[in-house]
Design an enzyme around this catalytic site. Sequence first.
Site, mmCIF file in Angstrom:
data_model
loop_
_atom_site.group_PDB
_atom_site.id
_atom_site.type_symbol
_atom_site.label_atom_id
_atom_site.label_comp_id
_atom_site.label_asym_id
_atom_site.label_seq_id
_atom_site.Cartn_x
_atom_site.Cartn_y
_atom_site.Cartn_z
ATOM 1 N N LYS A 183 31.401 45.754 36.082
ATOM 2 C CA LYS A 183 30.301 45.273 36.742
ATOM 3 C C LYS A 183 29.220 45.649 35.944
ATOM 4 O O LYS A 183 28.354 46.448 36.517
ATOM 5 C CB LYS A 183 30.375 45.711 38.087
ATOM 6 C CG LYS A 183 29.237 45.036 38.992
ATOM 7 C CD LYS A 183 29.713 43.731 39.419
ATOM 8 C CE LYS A 183 28.390 42.829 40.034
ATOM 9 N NZ LYS A 183 28.640 41.620 40.316
ATOM 10 N N ASP A 216 33.593 40.333 39.820
ATOM 11 C CA ASP A 216 33.690 39.302 40.795
ATOM 12 C C ASP A 216 34.105 37.949 40.075
ATOM 13 O O ASP A 216 34.838 37.348 40.652
ATOM 14 C CB ASP A 216 32.154 38.924 41.231
ATOM 15 C CG ASP A 216 31.077 38.985 40.186
ATOM 16 O OD1 ASP A 216 31.082 39.576 39.101
ATOM 17 O OD2 ASP A 216 29.859 38.867 40.644
ATOM 18 N N ASP A 240 42.762 48.179 41.685
ATOM 19 C CA ASP A 240 43.273 48.337 42.925
ATOM 20 C C ASP A 240 43.372 47.181 43.545
ATOM 21 O O ASP A 240 44.186 46.601 44.014
ATOM 22 C CB ASP A 240 42.583 49.662 43.729
ATOM 23 C CG ASP A 240 43.380 49.868 45.243
ATOM 24 O OD1 ASP A 240 44.597 49.677 45.375
ATOM 25 O OD2 ASP A 240 42.561 49.681 46.100
ATOM 26 N N ASP A 244 46.254 43.674 43.975
ATOM 27 C CA ASP A 244 46.671 43.204 45.299
ATOM 28 C C ASP A 244 46.463 41.577 45.163
ATOM 29 O O ASP A 244 47.166 40.919 45.629
ATOM 30 C CB ASP A 244 45.936 43.932 46.576
ATOM 31 C CG ASP A 244 46.564 44.930 47.028
ATOM 32 O OD1 ASP A 244 47.092 45.876 46.280
ATOM 33 O OD2 ASP A 244 46.642 45.011 48.410
HETATM 34 C C1 IPM Z 1 47.758 51.728 45.680
HETATM 35 C C2 IPM Z 1 47.199 52.081 46.830
HETATM 36 C C3 IPM Z 1 46.709 53.473 47.126
HETATM 37 C C4 IPM Z 1 45.494 53.322 46.109
HETATM 38 C C5 IPM Z 1 46.517 53.841 48.042
HETATM 39 C C6 IPM Z 1 47.549 53.990 49.224
HETATM 40 C C7 IPM Z 1 45.632 55.223 48.253
HETATM 41 O O1 IPM Z 1 46.535 51.065 47.359
HETATM 42 O O2 IPM Z 1 48.573 52.414 45.104
HETATM 43 O O3 IPM Z 1 47.314 50.609 45.012
HETATM 44 O O4 IPM Z 1 44.339 52.890 46.480
HETATM 45 O O5 IPM Z 1 45.475 53.824 44.774
HETATM 46 MG MG MG Z 2 46.381 49.373 46.322
#
Ligand code: IPM
Ligand code: MG
Length: 347
Positions: A183, A216, A240, A244
Amino acid sequence: MSGAAQVALLPGDGIGPEVIASAVEVCEALCPGEYEFEPQIFGGASIDANGVAMTDETLAACRAADAVLLGAVGGPKWDSTDPSAPRPEQGLLGLRKGLGLYANLRPVKAIEALVDASPLREERISGTDLLVVRELTGGIYFGEKKRTDTMASDLCEYSVLEVERIARVAFSAARSKVSSIDKANVLETSRLWREVVTRVHAEEFPDVELEHVLVDNAAMQLVSTPTQFDVILAENLFGDILSDEAAMITGSIGMLPSASIGNPDGPGLFEPVHGSAPDIAGQGLANPLATILSLAMMMRHGFGREQQASAVESAVAAALACGLRTADLGGDASTEQATAAVLAELA
Ligand code: IPM
Ligand code: MG
């Protein structure tokens, strides 16, 4: 290495023990006696037993092992906004930092058999094969935290050395291109990040293509045209979040494995990307595939046993091709049935 490889086993909380049991079963079926698993109490379970998410003894046992295989930590029981209350996640962050594992590898592949399980359209995700390289021991996760009655702050810091070493991991892993996420239009740490990545690229990896993508924009590109990515290089928090998001390309976060590496003198840490899923814990419903695939990453990155890793990965792919679907993938297979399906393909 003489004798069996020593693996510290941290089942953790929620579905952690269920998915870990499944991975151990797969490992023992494929290569009996080659790995020895030593369980350790960790996360919320350790808070209950010892008052802290990870004891010094547990960290020492992990340091002494050849690899660490982890389930998941956390749960509503230990959720609190009280800054002085112990949190299960402190164990995980302490372990990553304590073992010096600054490089987190999260491969994301669109599995052909699962394209219908993804909320994204087949023609967008088909052919996706990318790797998120997430910096794991720096940034806002580990900066100084402050809290008063009227304010709170989290410091985000990166040193040149921290950016250089994770950039090298990303360029070394790339087949064609590194997309470095930042960013830089707002954050000073991102401007340093961009500068250092650009220099490491020019000096050491001029043959790999490099692009800089604002975080973004990257979040948008990841769901609109995920096939454009090869390696996504990101600092801790951005990595992180983007990992996801990328998980949905595979249909479920229950599919994503990870490897945390970077310390040549100590063990790597291998864990599914998903959390402890307290809502389905103890019911035998969890998808064990991310943990089984993390076992494969352990065999590959922790021990250089490529054949074992491929055997596990092929068995998972074959089980899915035969129709294996746990609840997160829209099916009704239990953890036990999913494990059995993978074992049947291994046999
Ligand atoms: C991940 C998880 C962890 C992180 C949490 C549980 C602390 O979300 O491994 O991605 O944020 O690293
Ligand atoms: Mg995570």
